[in-house]
Design a protein around this motif. Structure first.
Motif, PDB file in Angstrom:
ATOM      1  N   TRP A  21     -46.832  27.526   1.806  1.00  0.00           N
ATOM      2  CA  TRP A  21     -45.730  26.580   2.356  1.00  0.00           C
ATOM      3  C   TRP A  21     -44.619  27.492   2.769  1.00  0.00           C
ATOM      4  O   TRP A  21     -44.054  28.308   2.059  1.00  0.00           O
ATOM      5  CB  TRP A  21     -45.349  25.704   1.085  1.00  0.00           C
ATOM      6  N   LEU A  22     -44.117  27.315   4.086  1.00  0.00           N
ATOM      7  CA  LEU A  22     -42.954  28.074   4.625  1.00  0.00           C
ATOM      8  C   LEU A  22     -41.827  27.258   4.592  1.00  0.00           C
ATOM      9  O   LEU A  22     -42.087  26.051   4.542  1.00  0.00           O
ATOM     10  CB  LEU A  22     -43.522  28.569   6.073  1.00  0.00           C
ATOM     11  N   PRO A  23     -40.690  28.106   4.661  1.00  0.00           N
ATOM     12  CA  PRO A  23     -39.495  27.199   4.988  1.00  0.00           C
ATOM     13  C   PRO A  23     -39.704  26.465   6.265  1.00  0.00           C
ATOM     14  O   PRO A  23     -39.875  26.910   7.251  1.00  0.00           O
ATOM     15  CB  PRO A  23     -38.499  28.253   5.058  1.00  0.00           C
ATOM     16  N   ALA A  24     -39.040  25.209   6.158  1.00  0.00           N
ATOM     17  CA  ALA A  24     -38.924  24.295   7.280  1.00  0.00           C
ATOM     18  C   ALA A  24     -38.246  24.678   8.365  1.00  0.00           C
ATOM     19  O   ALA A  24     -37.016  25.178   7.995  1.00  0.00           O
ATOM     20  CB  ALA A  24     -38.370  22.639   6.719  1.00  0.00           C
ATOM     21  N   PRO A  25     -38.658  24.558   9.795  1.00  0.00           N
ATOM     22  CA  PRO A  25     -38.038  24.899  10.675  1.00  0.00           C
ATOM     23  C   PRO A  25     -36.828  23.843  11.055  1.00  0.00           C
ATOM     24  O   PRO A  25     -37.328  22.646  10.954  1.00  0.00           O
ATOM     25  CB  PRO A  25     -38.910  25.153  11.931  1.00  0.00           C
ATOM     26  N   GLU A  26     -35.939  24.082  11.594  1.00  0.00           N
ATOM     27  CA  GLU A  26     -34.782  23.023  12.141  1.00  0.00           C
ATOM     28  C   GLU A  26     -35.484  22.367  13.389  1.00  0.00           C
ATOM     29  O   GLU A  26     -35.185  21.130  13.453  1.00  0.00           O
ATOM     30  CB  GLU A  26     -33.358  23.713  12.416  1.00  0.00           C
ATOM     31  N   SER A  27     -36.106  23.160  14.490  1.00  0.00           N
ATOM     32  CA  SER A  27     -36.525  22.514  15.477  1.00  0.00           C
ATOM     33  C   SER A  27     -38.191  22.872  15.841  1.00  0.00           C
ATOM     34  O   SER A  27     -38.252  23.903  16.384  1.00  0.00           O
ATOM     35  CB  SER A  27     -35.725  22.936  16.753  1.00  0.00           C
ATOM     36  N   PRO A  28     -39.003  22.384  15.130  1.00  0.00           N
ATOM     37  CA  PRO A  28     -40.311  22.704  15.147  1.00  0.00           C
ATOM     38  C   PRO A  28     -40.851  22.226  16.384  1.00  0.00           C
ATOM     39  O   PRO A  28     -40.622  21.332  17.075  1.00  0.00           O
ATOM     40  CB  PRO A  28     -41.020  21.831  14.111  1.00  0.00           C
ATOM     41  N   SER A  29     -41.781  23.567  16.883  1.00  0.00           N
ATOM     42  CA  SER A  29     -42.442  23.014  17.860  1.00  0.00           C
ATOM     43  C   SER A  29     -43.839  22.752  17.844  1.00  0.00           C
ATOM     44  O   SER A  29     -44.454  23.176  16.575  1.00  0.00           O
ATOM     45  CB  SER A  29     -42.721  24.553  18.862  1.00  0.00           C
ATOM     46  N   LEU A  30     -44.438  21.510  18.304  1.00  0.00           N
ATOM     47  CA  LEU A  30     -45.617  20.930  17.974  1.00  0.00           C
ATOM     48  C   LEU A  30     -46.461  20.897  19.075  1.00  0.00           C
ATOM     49  O   LEU A  30     -46.638  19.924  19.853  1.00  0.00           O
ATOM     50  CB  LEU A  30     -45.290  19.567  17.342  1.00  0.00           C
ATOM     51  N   PRO A  31     -47.319  22.082  19.475  1.00  0.00           N
ATOM     52  CA  PRO A  31     -48.486  22.089  20.328  1.00  0.00           C
ATOM     53  C   PRO A  31     -49.385  20.848  20.164  1.00  0.00           C
ATOM     54  O   PRO A  31     -49.590  20.336  19.024  1.00  0.00           O
ATOM     55  CB  PRO A  31     -48.909  23.126  20.448  1.00  0.00           C
ATOM     56  N   VAL A  32     -50.282  20.572  21.376  1.00  0.00           N
ATOM     57  CA  VAL A  32     -51.027  19.449  21.110  1.00  0.00           C
ATOM     58  C   VAL A  32     -52.175  19.818  20.227  1.00  0.00           C
ATOM     59  O   VAL A  32     -52.783  18.998  19.485  1.00  0.00           O
ATOM     60  CB  VAL A  32     -51.591  19.047  22.431  1.00  0.00           C
ATOM     61  N   ASP A  33     -52.474  20.991  19.939  1.00  0.00           N
ATOM     62  CA  ASP A  33     -53.394  21.633  19.195  1.00  0.00           C
ATOM     63  C   ASP A  33     -52.968  22.075  17.726  1.00  0.00           C
ATOM     64  O   ASP A  33     -53.652  22.759  17.043  1.00  0.00           O
ATOM     65  CB  ASP A  33     -54.223  22.798  19.878  1.00  0.00           C
ATOM     66  N   GLU A  34     -51.853  21.757  17.323  1.00  0.00           N
ATOM     67  CA  GLU A  34     -51.592  21.737  15.917  1.00  0.00           C
ATOM     68  C   GLU A  34     -51.032  20.575  15.110  1.00  0.00           C
ATOM     69  O   GLU A  34     -50.911  19.581  15.798  1.00  0.00           O
ATOM     70  CB  GLU A  34     -49.975  22.745  16.272  1.00  0.00           C
ATOM     71  N   LEU A  35     -51.204  20.815  13.844  1.00  0.00           N
ATOM     72  CA  LEU A  35     -50.587  19.393  13.190  1.00  0.00           C
ATOM     73  C   LEU A  35     -49.902  20.156  11.840  1.00  0.00           C
ATOM     74  O   LEU A  35     -50.417  21.055  11.408  1.00  0.00           O
ATOM     75  CB  LEU A  35     -51.832  18.550  12.551  1.00  0.00           C
ATOM     76  N   HIS A  36     -48.803  19.269  11.584  1.00  0.00           N
ATOM     77  CA  HIS A  36     -47.866  19.831  10.613  1.00  0.00           C
ATOM     78  C   HIS A  36     -47.929  19.075   9.401  1.00  0.00           C
ATOM     79  O   HIS A  36     -47.777  17.771   9.598  1.00  0.00           O
ATOM     80  CB  HIS A  36     -46.347  19.922  11.149  1.00  0.00           C
ATOM     81  N   ILE A  37     -47.977  19.808   8.159  1.00  0.00           N
ATOM     82  CA  ILE A  37     -47.808  18.915   7.012  1.00  0.00           C
ATOM     83  C   ILE A  37     -46.407  19.190   6.320  1.00  0.00           C
ATOM     84  O   ILE A  37     -45.949  20.601   6.252  1.00  0.00           O
ATOM     85  CB  ILE A  37     -48.831  19.464   5.920  1.00  0.00           C
ATOM     86  N   TRP A  38     -45.487  18.388   5.892  1.00  0.00           N
ATOM     87  CA  TRP A  38     -44.367  18.513   5.254  1.00  0.00           C
ATOM     88  C   TRP A  38     -44.413  18.160   3.750  1.00  0.00           C
ATOM     89  O   TRP A  38     -45.237  17.103   3.641  1.00  0.00           O
ATOM     90  CB  TRP A  38     -43.348  17.852   5.998  1.00  0.00           C
ATOM     91  N   ARG A  39     -43.703  18.907   2.940  1.00  0.00           N
ATOM     92  CA  ARG A  39     -43.807  18.620   1.413  1.00  0.00           C
ATOM     93  C   ARG A  39     -42.258  18.620   0.904  1.00  0.00           C
ATOM     94  O   ARG A  39     -41.480  19.566   1.217  1.00  0.00           O
ATOM     95  CB  ARG A  39     -44.564  19.896   0.735  1.00  0.00           C
ATOM     96  N   VAL A  40     -42.178  17.823   0.206  1.00  0.00           N
ATOM     97  CA  VAL A  40     -40.663  17.860  -0.650  1.00  0.00           C
ATOM     98  C   VAL A  40     -41.061  17.203  -2.122  1.00  0.00           C
ATOM     99  O   VAL A  40     -42.003  16.544  -2.448  1.00  0.00           O
ATOM    100  CB  VAL A  40     -39.885  16.851  -0.004  1.00  0.00           C
ATOM    101  N   ARG A  41     -40.247  17.660  -2.988  1.00  0.00           N
ATOM    102  CA  ARG A  41     -40.034  17.259  -4.301  1.00  0.00           C
ATOM    103  C   ARG A  41     -38.995  16.394  -4.566  1.00  0.00           C
ATOM    104  O   ARG A  41     -38.000  16.764  -4.268  1.00  0.00           O
ATOM    105  CB  ARG A  41     -40.197  18.417  -5.302  1.00  0.00           C
ATOM    106  N   ILE A  42     -39.065  15.087  -4.768  1.00  0.00           N
ATOM    107  CA  ILE A  42     -38.139  13.969  -4.857  1.00  0.00           C
ATOM    108  C   ILE A  42     -37.816  13.944  -6.478  1.00  0.00           C
ATOM    109  O   ILE A  42     -38.518  14.318  -7.151  1.00  0.00           O
ATOM    110  CB  ILE A  42     -38.411  12.816  -4.353  1.00  0.00           C
ATOM    111  N   GLY A  43     -36.652  13.066  -6.526  1.00  0.00           N
ATOM    112  CA  GLY A  43     -36.240  12.680  -7.881  1.00  0.00           C
ATOM    113  C   GLY A  43     -35.509  13.760  -8.867  1.00  0.00           C
ATOM    114  O   GLY A  43     -35.516  13.630  -9.956  1.00  0.00           O
TER     115      GLY A  43
END
Length: 205
Positions: A21-43
């Motif tokens: 898990w890498l630090p989240a980018p402020e302005s992520p680039s999302l090419p058509v051949d990529e898929l991004h998974i974001w994670r957060v711990r809430i509460g």
């Protein structure tokens, strides 16, 4: 429903990747051949909200912030963003929330569960899993291994059902299982488009 599963799913360390898990980018680039998974711990206290309703509010903040990073601040309706050409899937279990983001050329589904061994796996499997998966569970004697197998089948089916909600075809839905955190299992289902590379982002409030 036909799905692709890792062969002989067993314990977390043996069959499921643990993403970097890498630090989240402020302005992520999302090419058509990529898929991004974001994670957060809430509460957690740093969210600055009371315990009552904290999880729901934190999940909403997480979702809105992630979407704003792709859309330049605009927040179109969920789960499809026609203007930005994006699709998302969100899953939450206990304190852990995940979001998958892809270009609109592919359908995605996402599920996450905490692995626990205090439920009647075989009884639940009878009404949910196919015959092969039921047999696999019944012939697994280790309680821990049985639990991981059950939840791997469960999350894979749930994610695939999201990705193909109206389809009854025999076309396989690609399912990628991973462990987003210790004692948790997640599945990402992908249909359509080219094979996607995955990036994993750790979001901080």
């Amino acid at each position: 429903m036909s799905i692709l599963l890792p062969p002989n799913p067993t314990a977390r360390h043996a069959s499921l990747p643990e993403p970097l898990w890498l630090p989240a980018p402020e302005s992520p680039s999302l090419p058509v051949d990529e898929l991004h998974i974001w994670r957060v711990r809430i509460g957690e206290p740093r969210w600055g909200v009371s315990t009552d309703g904290a999880g729901e509010m934190a999940a909403s903040l997480f979702r809105n912030d992630v979407m704003a990073r792709y859309t330049g601040g605009a927040l179109p309706g969920l789960p499809h963003f026609p203007g930005a050409g994006l699709r998302i899937a969100m899953a939450q279990c206990d304190h852990l929330a995940l979001i998958a983001v892809s270009r609109g050329v592919r359908e995605v589904g996402l599920d996450v569960e905490r692995v626990r061994d205090d439920i009647p796996f075989e009884e639940m499997a009878d009404g949910f899993l196919d015959v092969r998966a039921q047999w696999d569970l019944r012939t697994t004697w280790s309680a821990q291994e049985k639990a991981w197998k059950f939840f791997q089948f469960w999350t894979s089916n749930e994610a695939c059902a999201q990705a193909r909600p109206k389809s009854c075809s025999s076309q396989c839905c690609e399912v990628r299982g991973f462990s987003p955190e210790q004692d948790f299992i997640a599945a990402l289902a992908i249909e359509g488009g080219p094979e996607a590379a995955l990036s994993y982002w750790d979001w901080q409030p």
